[in-house]
Design a protein around this motif. Structure first.
Motif, short mmCIF file in Angstrom:
data_model
loop_
_atom_site.label_atom_id
_atom_site.label_comp_id
_atom_site.label_asym_id
_atom_site.label_seq_id
_atom_site.Cartn_x
_atom_site.Cartn_y
_atom_site.Cartn_z
N HIS A 27 7.52 28.71 73.26
CA HIS A 27 7.44 27.67 72.41
C HIS A 27 7.53 28.16 70.94
CE1 HIS A 27 6.54 23.37 71.51
NE2 HIS A 27 6.01 23.65 70.50
N PRO A 28 8.33 27.63 70.16
CA PRO A 28 8.61 28.16 68.58
C PRO A 28 7.50 27.80 68.02
CG PRO A 28 9.89 26.07 69.07
CD PRO A 28 9.35 26.52 70.24
N LEU A 29 7.38 28.63 66.69
CA LEU A 29 6.35 28.34 65.73
C LEU A 29 6.93 27.14 64.92
CD1 LEU A 29 4.27 31.28 64.38
CD2 LEU A 29 3.56 29.45 64.91
N ASP A 30 7.12 26.14 65.42
CA ASP A 30 7.95 25.17 64.63
C ASP A 30 6.87 24.13 64.06
OD1 ASP A 30 10.54 25.82 64.72
OD2 ASP A 30 11.03 24.41 66.23
N CYS A 31 5.87 24.23 64.19
CA CYS A 31 4.86 23.06 63.68
C CYS A 31 5.16 22.69 62.31
CB CYS A 31 3.43 23.48 63.69
SG CYS A 31 3.05 23.98 65.39
N ASP A 64 14.16 23.80 72.20
CA ASP A 64 13.08 25.11 72.04
C ASP A 64 11.78 24.36 72.43
OD1 ASP A 64 14.44 27.18 71.51
OD2 ASP A 64 14.25 27.14 69.50
N ARG A 65 11.35 23.30 71.84
CA ARG A 65 10.01 22.60 71.87
C ARG A 65 9.76 22.19 73.24
NH1 ARG A 65 10.62 19.40 66.41
NH2 ARG A 65 11.39 21.10 65.06
N CYS A 66 10.60 21.94 73.97
CA CYS A 66 10.13 20.95 75.28
C CYS A 66 9.51 21.86 76.28
CB CYS A 66 11.62 20.82 76.03
SG CYS A 66 11.48 19.98 77.49
S1 SF4 Z 1 5.63 20.44 69.44
FE1 SF4 Z 1 5.95 20.60 66.98
S2 SF4 Z 1 3.91 20.27 66.60
FE2 SF4 Z 1 3.65 20.57 68.61
S3 SF4 Z 1 3.00 22.73 68.90
FE3 SF4 Z 1 5.40 22.55 69.08
S4 SF4 Z 1 6.29 23.06 67.22
FE4 SF4 Z 1 4.20 22.32 66.83
#
Ligand code: SF4
Ligand code: SF4
Ligand code: SF4
Ligand code: SF4
Ligand code: FES
Lengths: 164, 556, 343
Positions: free
Chosen positions: B94-98, B145-147
């Motif tokens: 999981h990317p550090l996309d927050c 990436d986030r899925c």
């Molecule tokens: S889905 Fe978005 S907010 Fe949630 S952990 Fe991943 S990057 Fe962060």
């Protein structure tokens, strides 16, 4: 009325009081001939080192764009609610950028929390402390005033990294 | 009903219930990503692992049926370490996309990482990268990436929307979501996948990057898009609506709402063509006027017509309160010609949520008495009567009649007095003699009654000149609470518009109507007194999710 | 004709002295600021003129240009009168201070003092300084503000208390000089027979009392900024405030001059006559000696202010009545015994 006894009574010398007056006068007299510390602003300017927290600025990358991704964390953490951001989409890889980024310098308290929270090292405290304006509108600094070339901020960034 | 022990506490379960469901009913939340109360169980995220005594291995709470005498531990060392391990695996790629992810702030992965993970990663290798910014359809953007491959979106399309559009492709850490070849994610409910996606992999293209969730206030309201009346939240920042999201109501819309309602019911609120103050037609066209001016002009002119020459057009998009006062005013003037236009779009409904009636309150308008009184004229007849100069004055509430049909335009032109209550300038206001700015459904309190006779509250989310965010009890974000008029975000645009019921009340006073209402709630109370079936129902009774009233009353 | 000449000479002396006082006082303010700065490792005023030397004028202009605010609750005539009373008292006291020996110019003996031969000279000084209390008390009372009133009350109590030890200290000096004439007192201290050496206790009580009488730190309780805002002059602004300001520094100068006259031999320079200089040179050196002593004492006043913190009010009263008063009495006895032994 009961007379209260002091924890420690004065000795005779202390009671006479004059010796301590003379000693005090001696100290001030010595000081009169010591070098002075006054910095004669504005002829002489205070040059802060990296640890100084002047007004917060945005890091401008070499390509001219801002490093900020408009995540809004600085705006959220800011205890004075000084930061206002409008995010928008960009074609660049970072996807997101601040279309509008404003710091209200009347609200800012120079706490540096925005810098601390920023995940991108995109907002840092500069050395600039000469902040003056004559009306409330001018106090709102937009991207034009906030963007600062990264080269000018090297010292602060190194200081921050050293601290981590 | 059997019983089993959950964390040392005996709880009951219905036959066939899973552990997670039984726990939810007593208020214990077992962490879950792929399980969703109204979707089938897929059991692929494994975060819901719990320890069940006498079972050799940990069991997933979402797929294990509760049975008599079972002893379940959700916080035992084994369960905890398993959960932490699952979180660590999920975060590997999981990317550090927050910071750039729209889900941040309402992200299940963020929440569970905070509450159920060890807080650090041992993964030093290169992360697996997938495609980012993939438009899956007209409204939904996908970020590979986030899925976390929970398959909720796939199951939603299959099971709820009834159109298989999404699927997994590849295996292992390469697995990702794609639309079937030649297909797009464009079922009428497609945006619901952005709500149920536990992470920010699926995002709403309309809302993308507009605001952080914590900067907005959310107000419980009802979608005005059709007669279903889906429960929704209205999300507002700086007095501007940014998105709608469905709000759970098992009696009406479950967890869902349609894209049409989500995207197209509120854009006019912030649009540039809002009527921002009263207008009167003078020689040079419509020009600005004060409220006093238009009230006295409208009342004086209405007074000069006999009751037979006047007609009132109510609206099924206005609240019960608005229509109630309109009908009160009409009967005060002994006017029998009162009706509202229907907006039925044949074929636009389905078995899921959408209804063919595109108004939220047709039942409410009828209940409030917006129908021709004996010998009175209905909507079509009124229009004909205008053409034949029988009706000379018309009051229209929030309906763009001129846009409905070409033939109405010529009719409206015949009128000697056309008073229009409108939120935005439109074809009808073009012809009006007096335009009164009406508050939109996001700017007032009121009740909609849906096709099943369910009365549901709408609440103001956008402040007007007359409504103050803090004084009138709006929900407020942090920015609202501490903003001043010197902050750009606090110094927002407020329109000078009023709810239709208040306009009719003030107008009625000038025409001799004796009624005293301070709040929409008072109007509702008056309405319930006069409407069989509603006696004694208060705003509080309606609550967040509404109340179904005697059905036979409300045949549209 | 003779009386006209005497009047003319007196006028010239008044003019010279008044100018000296005004200039000295304004530069005292400047040095007060400079010395406080030096004592605190700062630079002090240095913007107006070379090394800030024109600062006093800038200050005066600023004060002149300020709005004169009189509180609503004030008793206006008295409120206006008080600062000028203070100024009047401060200036008239100078009349009897001898700032040099008698000199002969154009065959005429001229005493270097405005009103030289009042045989009640010292009493005159004591009397005038007591009137000074009225200025402060009245200003405090007439301002119609509780801070001012407290300041005024404190001032009167403080001054009355210290006047006593001051008077008794002076008595010691008079025992030696056998005269109330200031010039006689000076003459009685020829050689190293300075009263400061003969009666050290009296010297200390007098200096202390002088600090208290002039309201200078450590005895500036009537002003006491932290508790009373500005004390008796809280409600004064513009020229009236300047008058108080001026009076304070003028008082400081009188106090210094009195100390010099009474205890430090006035214009006397020990053993000057042994050098055998001409009368003219001698007079010049003696006048210079007077002013040197004066300047040192004024420096001392400032120096003390920036070194010693303020007393508490009860301590101030304690010291005044329980320490200073007995010590001054002791000094009278000591002086009497000493005088008997010597004479
Ligand atoms: S889905 Fe978005 S907010 Fe949630 S952990 Fe991943 S990057 Fe962060
Ligand atoms: S925290 Fe950093 S990246 Fe985020 S909005 Fe502020 S400056 Fe931009
Ligand atoms: S320094 Fe502190 S107050 Fe100023 S903008 Fe940053 S967080 Fe806000
Ligand atoms: S896109 Fe979202 S809902 Fe769909 S599988 Fe991935 S994480 Fe689950
Ligand atoms: S919630 Fe049980 S496996 Fe995902």
């Amino acid at each position: 009325m009961a007379v209260k006894k002091r924890m420690k009574d004065f000795t005779l010398m202390e009671k006479i009081y004059l010796p301590s007056i003379v000693a005090g006068l001696g100290i001030t007299l010595q000081n009169m001939f010591k070098p002075k510390y006054t910095m004669e602003y504005p002829e002489v300017k205070f040059m802060p080192s990296g640890h100084y927290r002047g007004r917060p600025v945005l890091v401008q990358e070499e390509d001219g764009g801002e490093r900020c991704v408009a995540c809004g964390l600085c705006s959220r953490v800011c205890p004075a609610l000084a930061i206002d951001i409008q995010a928008a989409e960009t074609e660049k890889e970072k996807e997101r950028y601040p279309e509008r980024f404003e710091i209200n310098m009347l609200r800012c308290i120079f706490c540096g929390l925005c810098e601390e929270v920023c995940p991108e090292e995109a907002i840092v405290m500069s050395k600039e402390y000469e902040i003056a304006f004559t009306n409330r509108q001018d106090a709102i600094y937009g991207k034009d005033k906030l963007l600062t070339p990264i080269a000018d901020l090297q010292e602060r960034i190194e200081f921050l990294r050293g601290n981590k | 009903m059997g019983k089993f022990i959950l964390d040392g506490q005996e709880i009951g379960f219905k036959p066939g219930q899973t552990i997670i469901e039984a726990a939810k009913e007593v208020g214990v939340e077992i962490p879950h990503f792929c399980w969703h109360p109204s979707l089938s169980v897929s059991g692929n995220c494994r975060v819901c692992l719990v320890e069940v005594e006498k079972m050799p291995k940990l069991a997933i709470a979402c797929a294990t049926q509760a049975s008599e005498g079972m002893v379940v531990h959700t916080e035992s060392t084994r369960a905890l370490s398993a959960r932490q391990a699952v979180m660590e695996f999920l975060l590997i790629n999981h990317p550090l996309d927050c910071p750039i992810c729209d889900e941040a702030g309402e992200c299940k992965l963020q929440d569970y990482t905070f509450s159920h993970s060890v807080g650090e990663s041992r993964f030093t290798e290169e992360k697996q990268h997938k495609e980012k910014r993939v438009p899956l359809g007209p409204h939904v953007m996908f970020d590979g990436d986030r899925c976390i491959s929970c398959s909720r979106c796939i199951r939603f399309c299959d099971e709820i929307a009834g159109e298989s559009e999404l699927t997994f492709v590849n295996r292992g850490d390469r697995v990702t979501i794609q639309t079937f070849p030649g297909k797009e994610l464009k079922n009428p409910y497609s945006l619901c996948v952005t709500d149920i996606c536990p992470v920010g992999a699926l995002t709403n293209r309309d809302f993308r990057f507009k605001a952080r969730v914590w900067d907005m206030s959310n107000t419980a309201s009802v979608c005005p898009g059709c007669a279903r009346g889906c429960n929704i939240d209205v999300w507002v920042r700086s007095n501007e609506i940014l998105r709608l999201t469905p709000r759970q109501n098992d009696e009406v819309n479950s967890y869902w709402m349609c894209d049409e309602g989500r995207l197209n019911t509120w854009k006019h609120v912030n649009a540039g063509d809002r009527v921002d103050c009263p207008h009167i037609r003078r020689d040079e066209g419509l020009s600005k006027a004060t409220w006093d001016e238009i009230y006295s002009k409208a009342s004086a002119e209405l007074h000069s017509f006999s009751s037979g020459e006047i007609a009132f057009i109510g609206s099924a998009t206005s609240t019960v309160e608005d229509n109630h006062l309109l009908s009160k005013l009409a009967s005060h003037l002994h006017c029998k010609n009162i009706d509202f236009p229907r907006h039925i779009v044949p074929g636009s409904g389905d078995k899921i949520l959408r209804r063919e009636d595109k108004t939220p309150n047709a039942a409410g308008a009828l209940a409030a008495g917006i129908s021709p009184v004996k010998d009175g004229l209905g909507f079509e007849e009124i229009m004909v009567a205008i053409k034949s100069h029988k009706i000379k004055a018309l009051v229209v509430v929030e309906e763009d009649i001129a846009a409905m049909d070409e033939k109405y335009v010529s009719a409206l032109k015949q009128l000697q007095l056309l008073v229009v209550l409108a939120s935005n300038f439109n074809a009808t206001t073009e012809l009006a003699h007096i335009v009164i700015p009406a508050a939109t459904w996001t700017e007032k309190n009121g009740v909609f009654i849906n096709f099943e006779g369910r009365a549901q509250r709408i609440r103001p989310a956008v402040a007007t000149e007359q409504m103050d965010r803090s004084l009138d009890g709006f929900s407020m974000s942090r920015l609202d609470k501490f903003g001043t008029k010197f902050d750009r975000w606090g110094n927002y645009k407020k329109y000078d518009a009023r709810p239709a019921w208040r306009i009719f009340l003030d107008l009625g006073h000038l025409l001799g109507l004796k009624a005293k209402f301070e709040l929409a709630e008072d109007v509702w109370e008056d309405f319930t007194k006069h409407s069989p079936g509603f006696h004694g129902i208060t705003y509080d009774d309606l609550g967040e999710t509404g109340l179904t009233v005697k059905k036979e009353l409300h045949k549209v | 004709m003779e009386s006209l000449i005497i009047a003319g000479i007196a006028l010239v002396k008044v003019l010279i002295l008044a100018n000296i006082i005004l200039l000295t006082v304004s530069y005292l303010v400047y040095f007060e600021r400079k010395i406080s700065a030096w004592a605190q490792s700062r630079v002090g005023p240095n913007r107006v003129g070379y090394a800030g030397l024109l600062q006093p004028f800038a200050d005066v202009f600023k004060l002149l240009l300020k709005e004169d605010i009189v509180p609503d609750q004030a008793n206006k005539p008295i409120h206006t009168l008080a600062p000028f009373l203070a100024l009047f008292v401060a200036f008239t006291t100078y009349a009897v201070i001898p700032w040099g020996p008698d000199v002969t110019i154009f065959g005429r003996v001229i005493e270097l003092s405005v009103v030289p031969n009042i045989n009640a000279g010292i009493l005159y000084v004591l009397a005038l300084t007591s009137i000074g209390v009225y200025a402060i008390t009245l200003s405090g009372w007439s301002s119609g503000s509780k801070y001012s009133l407290l300041g005024g009350v404190r001032a009167s109590a403080q001054m009355i208390s210290y006047e006593i030890s001051m008077g008794f200290s002076v008595a010691g000096v008079l025992i030696f000089s056998q005269s109330l004439l200031p010039s006689e007192i000076v003459k009685s201290q020829s050689g190293l027979m300075w009263n400061a050496f003969l009666q050290p206790i009296g010297f200390i009580t007098f200096v202390t009392a002088a600090f208290a009488e002039t309201n200078r730190l450590p005895f500036d309780l009537p002003e006491a900024e932290p508790e009373l805002v500005g004390g008796f002059h809280t409600e004064y602004s513009s020229m009236k405030f300047a008058a108080f300001f001026l009076a304070e520094y003028a008082n400081m100068m009188i106090a210094s001059a009195l100390i010099v006259t009474l205890y430090l031999g006035g214009w006397q320079v020990p053993y000057l006559e042994k050098l055998g200089l001409s009368a003219g040179w001698e007079a010049i050196i003696q006048v210079a000696a007077f002013f040197t002593k004066l300047v040192f004492l004024m420096f001392f006043f400032i120096w003390v202010r920036w070194s010693i913190p303020r007393f508490r009010y009860d301590q101030l009263m304690d010291i005044g009545w329980k320490v200073m008063f007995p010590l001054a009495l002791l000094n009278v006895i000591w002086a009497a015994v000493l005088a008997m032994l010597i004479k």
